[in-house]
Design a protein around this motif. Structure first.
Motif, PDB file in Angstrom:
ATOM      1  N   PHE A   2       0.871  -0.988  -0.030  1.00  0.00           N
ATOM      2  CA  PHE A   2       0.142   0.138  -0.102  1.00  0.00           C
ATOM      3  C   PHE A   2       0.888   1.078  -0.050  1.00  0.00           C
ATOM      4  CE2 PHE A   2      -2.691  -2.835   2.314  1.00  0.00           C
ATOM      5  CZ  PHE A   2      -3.710  -3.004   1.394  1.00  0.00           C
ATOM      6  N   GLU A   6      -3.253   5.046   0.793  1.00  0.00           N
ATOM      7  CA  GLU A   6      -4.047   3.890   1.047  1.00  0.00           C
ATOM      8  C   GLU A   6      -3.906   3.400   2.307  1.00  0.00           C
ATOM      9  OE1 GLU A   6      -2.231   1.559  -1.953  1.00  0.00           O
ATOM     10  OE2 GLU A   6      -3.795   2.172  -3.431  1.00  0.00           O
ATOM     11  N   GLN A   7      -2.891   3.295   3.088  1.00  0.00           N
ATOM     12  CA  GLN A   7      -2.797   3.010   4.415  1.00  0.00           C
ATOM     13  C   GLN A   7      -3.560   3.666   5.347  1.00  0.00           C
ATOM     14  OE1 GLN A   7       1.611   3.458   4.870  1.00  0.00           O
ATOM     15  NE2 GLN A   7       1.889   1.285   4.350  1.00  0.00           N
ATOM     16  N   ARG A  10      -7.346   2.842   5.143  1.00  0.00           N
ATOM     17  CA  ARG A  10      -7.417   1.449   5.279  1.00  0.00           C
ATOM     18  C   ARG A  10      -7.689   1.777   6.942  1.00  0.00           C
ATOM     19  NH1 ARG A  10      -3.544  -1.169   7.709  1.00  0.00           N
ATOM     20  NH2 ARG A  10      -4.012  -3.084   8.504  1.00  0.00           N
ATOM     21  N   ARG A  13     -10.870   3.405   7.863  1.00  0.00           N
ATOM     22  CA  ARG A  13     -12.237   2.435   7.713  1.00  0.00           C
ATOM     23  C   ARG A  13     -12.329   1.606   8.875  1.00  0.00           C
ATOM     24  NH1 ARG A  13     -10.638   1.995   2.517  1.00  0.00           N
ATOM     25  NH2 ARG A  13      -9.337   0.204   2.736  1.00  0.00           N
ATOM     26  N   GLN A  14     -11.241   1.169   9.554  1.00  0.00           N
ATOM     27  CA  GLN A  14     -11.300   0.466  10.879  1.00  0.00           C
ATOM     28  C   GLN A  14     -11.939   1.198  12.073  1.00  0.00           C
ATOM     29  OE1 GLN A  14      -7.265  -0.700  11.354  1.00  0.00           O
ATOM     30  NE2 GLN A  14      -7.516  -2.558   9.761  1.00  0.00           N
TER      31      GLN A  14
END
Length: 121
Positions: A2, A6-7, A10, A13-14
């Motif tokens: 990633f 993108e990291q 991510r 989203r968590q």
């Protein structure tokens, strides 16, 4: 592998998945090199209750001649402003959504200022 963006997405989203289970209003923060944005979103995610950013004319005037929104002083100002707007809208308690950004610097300054202004999270 990633990339950096993108990291961060991510991680965000968590965090949002955990906040959604709580059903609480969330204080979400987004930062760029020049500005910082904060908004309080309802528990179901359907509407924005309050928002503040360094793009607003009143905030730029308060920041002074430079009008820089990418520093800790600007983040502190936005934290106080979002807490006042949220309390005026009847929101006292929120979940802090840092949108995957590390909790230091401008993000931490905004959160501390919002807590000092009376917002609970």
């Amino acid at each position: 592998m990633f990339n950096k963006k993108e990291q961060r997405l991510r991680r965000s989203r968590q965090t949002r998945a955990r906040i959604a289970l709580q059903g609480a209003a969330r204080l979400t923060v987004f930062r760029t090199n020049l500005h910082i944005y904060a908004s309080v979103i309802s528990g179901d995610g359907s509407k924005v209750i309050a928002s503040a950013s360094t793009v607003e004319k009143e905030v730029r005037e308060q920041l002074g001649a430079t009008g820089k929104g990418g520093n800790v002083n600007a983040a502190t100002l936005i934290g106080k402003r979002i807490a006042e707007k949220a309390k005026a809208a009847g929101v006292e308690k929120v979940a802090f959504d840092r949108a995957g950004f590390q909790y230091h610097g401008r993000i931490k300054a905004l959160a501390d200022a919002a807590r000092e202004a009376g917002l609970q999270f």
